[in-house]
Design an enzyme around this catalytic site. Structure first.
Site, PDB file in Angstrom:
ATOM      1  N   ARG A 101      14.607 -37.197 -70.854  1.00  0.00           N
ATOM      2  CA  ARG A 101      13.555 -37.508 -71.821  1.00  0.00           C
ATOM      3  C   ARG A 101      14.098 -37.358 -73.244  1.00  0.00           C
ATOM      4  O   ARG A 101      14.016 -36.277 -73.831  1.00  0.00           O
ATOM      5  CB  ARG A 101      12.364 -36.573 -71.603  1.00  0.00           C
ATOM      6  CG  ARG A 101      11.586 -36.897 -70.315  1.00  0.00           C
ATOM      7  CD  ARG A 101      10.563 -35.825 -70.028  1.00  0.00           C
ATOM      8  NE  ARG A 101      11.232 -34.561 -69.732  1.00  0.00           N
ATOM      9  CZ  ARG A 101      10.655 -33.358 -69.830  1.00  0.00           C
ATOM     10  NH1 ARG A 101       9.419 -33.252 -70.241  1.00  0.00           N
ATOM     11  NH2 ARG A 101      11.336 -32.262 -69.524  1.00  0.00           N
TER      12      ARG A 101
ATOM     13  N   GLU B 166      35.675 -24.133 -65.085  1.00  0.00           N
ATOM     14  CA  GLU B 166      35.595 -22.661 -65.178  1.00  0.00           C
ATOM     15  C   GLU B 166      34.168 -22.141 -65.027  1.00  0.00           C
ATOM     16  O   GLU B 166      33.936 -21.102 -64.405  1.00  0.00           O
ATOM     17  CB  GLU B 166      36.165 -22.221 -66.533  1.00  0.00           C
ATOM     18  CG  GLU B 166      36.218 -20.721 -66.763  1.00  0.00           C
ATOM     19  CD  GLU B 166      37.211 -20.030 -65.845  1.00  0.00           C
ATOM     20  OE1 GLU B 166      36.734 -19.376 -64.902  1.00  0.00           O
ATOM     21  OE2 GLU B 166      38.435 -20.127 -66.052  1.00  0.00           O
TER      22      GLU B 166
ATOM     23  N   ILE C 246      33.006 -15.447 -66.864  1.00  0.00           N
ATOM     24  CA  ILE C 246      34.244 -14.718 -66.550  1.00  0.00           C
ATOM     25  C   ILE C 246      35.415 -15.680 -66.414  1.00  0.00           C
ATOM     26  O   ILE C 246      35.368 -16.589 -65.598  1.00  0.00           O
ATOM     27  CB  ILE C 246      34.113 -13.916 -65.236  1.00  0.00           C
ATOM     28  CG1 ILE C 246      32.845 -13.077 -65.253  1.00  0.00           C
ATOM     29  CG2 ILE C 246      35.341 -13.058 -65.022  1.00  0.00           C
ATOM     30  CD1 ILE C 246      32.567 -12.370 -63.922  1.00  0.00           C
TER      31      ILE C 246
ATOM     32  N   LYS D 105      30.351 -21.246 -54.327  1.00  0.00           N
ATOM     33  CA  LYS D 105      31.374 -20.591 -55.147  1.00  0.00           C
ATOM     34  C   LYS D 105      32.535 -20.091 -54.276  1.00  0.00           C
ATOM     35  O   LYS D 105      33.695 -20.152 -54.674  1.00  0.00           O
ATOM     36  CB  LYS D 105      30.744 -19.448 -55.933  1.00  0.00           C
ATOM     37  CG  LYS D 105      29.760 -19.961 -56.999  1.00  0.00           C
ATOM     38  CD  LYS D 105      28.840 -18.856 -57.510  1.00  0.00           C
ATOM     39  CE  LYS D 105      27.930 -19.370 -58.608  1.00  0.00           C
ATOM     40  NZ  LYS D 105      26.882 -18.379 -58.980  1.00  0.00           N
TER      41      LYS D 105
END
Lengths: 432, 432
Positions: free
Chosen positions: A49, A133, A140, A209
């Site tokens: 939007r 990253e 981190i 992850k």
């Protein structure tokens, strides 16, 4: 500083992380120019939007567009930054960008875990950089160390707390004695848990992850589908109390381990000793413990989520990609030469903590121990506590194939003398 | 894998770290080749005594030479690895190497802290890479994150435990109640302290590392001479006991802080709260706590010394330098554009914990408080404990210029009612 041609950025998404990326680009403009050797310039921002009120966001409103694919393909775009998330349409946008030779910076863990190999292939085809990253453990600096610093070493294990929501819940259960539902409610009120917390509490977020970390650590393509996943909704106040009795706490861990020719990648709640560096990682913080052959144990700690911390990681990648554009350098390409087998959970070596309510009569321990022996599972410790008609056996095993441990629990549940299996938890980090 | 031209290495030094570099190059030969895309090959090893017995070191003895400078200048050398230490002749060797366009990997903290700027200049002149991950905090990937990952953020403070020997001594004093000499003796017996421990216990080693960290964190050249340094030989068992009473411990910290236009860089023992992430860093481990504007607090933890951990960091740099040779890429050049002023310790804002033996009579606190007020030092907490003729005042200040705090202590020592100043310690990390 001589004014160099600017490096032009296409931003896909302008939510919590995207807005912070825009703010940091503005606030740190002079520093970024000095560090890169050329100014960064936003070429366009793709959003759903464009007309939406965006408060004091320091950006020219004419930069907003709904045409993400068109933006990605524009000749004047050097680096594409994706902070939308999800598999599609992000995959199409980023694949197009990389094939067209545009560097990509993304925070998209789901896409990388499902189809990171295809993105890396597109990057190789287009001669472009792929940086991500921010996709694991937010602020981190973790992937760059794994991708570069530790390339002269052999990583043997990565054990991480990579989901802030569940760490907040488990830390709160450990400190207050609350049950899961109560702690989840608190996390929701404080903004640490989303309205639908499934992706966090069922371990989907951590599993994505884990796949990314395992791929980098072991030079092997690992996808989310390879990761054994068990959520933490079954962890009770009683489990936390027995963990405490053992000098432990319970964390939702992502674990990637390497044997000679195989890897095991899994996400599940586990007891770890209070003396383990991960045990004291509280609140919504993340930390990743990396073990290598030469460097020994390493730990990386910091904020795993939040707009500004995540934007910091995105900015670091933008600086790297922009420098590479100017110098003709390239990000390290995908390293997947090892092609190790991913071992199913049943073959992974784990340890169990099993708490049984048993009948109080002679021979119970002998019978129970016989079941472990039959499944070739070796017992590390047994604690027996009996009160009249209410006896309890707490058993911690040595490490054994998970399938043998699961079969042992199944067989125990069929014994007459076992009234109930109060809890079963995996044990990590040398506990017990 | 197609066999590519090898990348040829000159190793300067073959002591504890150098031998481990040779061993890792041998053990991980295939992995390193796959990761780099070409094999690494040792072109020569410069040592003082080439004929020395080197046990099972997996290397052709004909590679040893005493002519380091000749080796560095050889046309067939691509990357020079220096693990000798000290200022000269290392400086001459590395300057020659860099000017000749050879990449340099070094673990030499003393040289980098004294003359890093000149090395960076030589690297720029020669178009060569300068990597030095192993120079600070051994195996911990720390400099690459500071040099690259955090370049989209602004670092506000770096607080580190960067000397393993002193951390072993202080951890031992904290856990056993031992005094400095006793703990030092234990550290020497266990091999954690050298026969002459001066560089460690007087903070010279930590000060060199502080200069390197501050240079990277603040984009400003900082040398060892800019670093205020106070060793930890004066920390007593009594200091450790009073730290405990306050819920603190004592660590030898390297601290680099940034204000708007200046930096403060110092090494001294300090009290920190037990709840601070650095407080639980025990034994000879290192950890560095980094605070940034956007990412928030980050911590990096691991082994700070030892042959193999340090060699792991050296190898990571070798892989990076070798990849750059093959792809024509370059390491990030020195970033010193900020040119911030280094503030002398007197102007640095610190906090003091002061323990006084005072006369037990009315008005003592008023007199003492007056001295603080006169020096414009604000008191945070006072604890008074009196036993007949032996009264004690323990005062923790708010932050103030170090010079004002030092002047306050000096003035207190001249008061008749102050019998002795039992201890003075700086306080960090929100303690008190």
């Amino acid at each position: 500083m001589s004014p160099a041609k600017s490096v032009r950025l296409a931003l896909l998404g302008c939510g919590i992380v995207g807005s912070e990326v825009v703010r940091l680009l503005h606030e740190q403009r002079d520093d970024l120019t000095a560090r890169i050797g050329a100014p960064l310039e936003i070429a366009g921002i793709a959003v759903r939007r464009p007309g939406r009120e965006r408060g004091d966001l320091p950006v020219d409103p004419s930069l907003f567009t709904t045409d993400a694919l068109g933006l990605v393909k524009r000749d004047d775009v050097d680096v594409v930054i994706e902070v939308v998330g999800g598999i599609e349409p992000a995959r199409t946008w980023l694949t197009e960008a990389l094939r067209a030779g545009k560097s990509v910076v993304t925070a998209n863990k789901a896409l990388l875990a499902e189809d990171g190999g295809a993105l890396h292939d597109a990057a190789a085809d287009g001669g472009a950089d792929l940086y991500y990253e921010a996709s694991v453990a937010g602020a981190i600096p973790l992937l760059r160390p794994l991708r570069e610093s530790l390339h002269g070493d052999r990583v043997t294990a990565v054990t991480g707390i990579v989901n802030g929501t569940t760490n907040f819940i488990l830390s709160s259960m450990a400190s207050t004695g609350a049950g899961f539902n109560e702690a989840l409610e608190e996390a929701t009120e404080l903004g640490y848990a989303e309205a639908d917390p499934t992706a966090d509490v069922e371990g989907f977020d951590a599993a994505a992850k884990a796949a990314i970390l395992a791929s980098l650590a072991f030079h092997t393509r690992v996808t989310a589908a390879d990761v054994f996943r068990e959520g933490m909704t079954g962890v009770t106040a009683g489990d936390m109390a027995s963990a405490k009795e053992m000098g432990c706490t319970i964390k939702l861990l992502c674990i990637a381990q390497r044997t000679t020719d195989a890897v095991s990648v899994r996400v599940h709640p586990a007891m770890i000793p209070l003396t383990h560096p991960l045990a004291s990682v509280g609140d919504a913080f993340n930390a990743v413990f990396v073990e290598t052959e030469a460097a020994g144990p390493l730990m990386f700690y910091g904020r795993g989520a939040g707009g500004r911390p995540t934007a910091s990681a995105v900015l670091g990648d933008i600086v790297a990609a922009a420098r590479n554009r100017l110098t003709g350098a390239r990000a390290p390409s995908e390293s997947n030469y090892a092609e190790l087998t991913v071992r199913p959970i049943g073959e992974s070596l784990t340890r169990y903590h099993i708490s049984l309510d048993v009948a109080e009569k002679p021979g119970v321990l002998a019978t129970v121990a016989g079941v472990f022996a039959h499944h070739e599972v070796s017992i590390a410790t047994v604690r027996q506590s009996g009160r009249e008609d209410d006896a309890k056996l707490v058993i911690v095993t040595h490490s054994a194939p998970d399938a043998a441990l699961a079969a042992t629990v199944e067989a125990l549940s069929r014994l007459d003398i076992v009234r109930s299996i109060a809890s079963v938890l995996r044990v990590e980090g040398g506990a017990g």
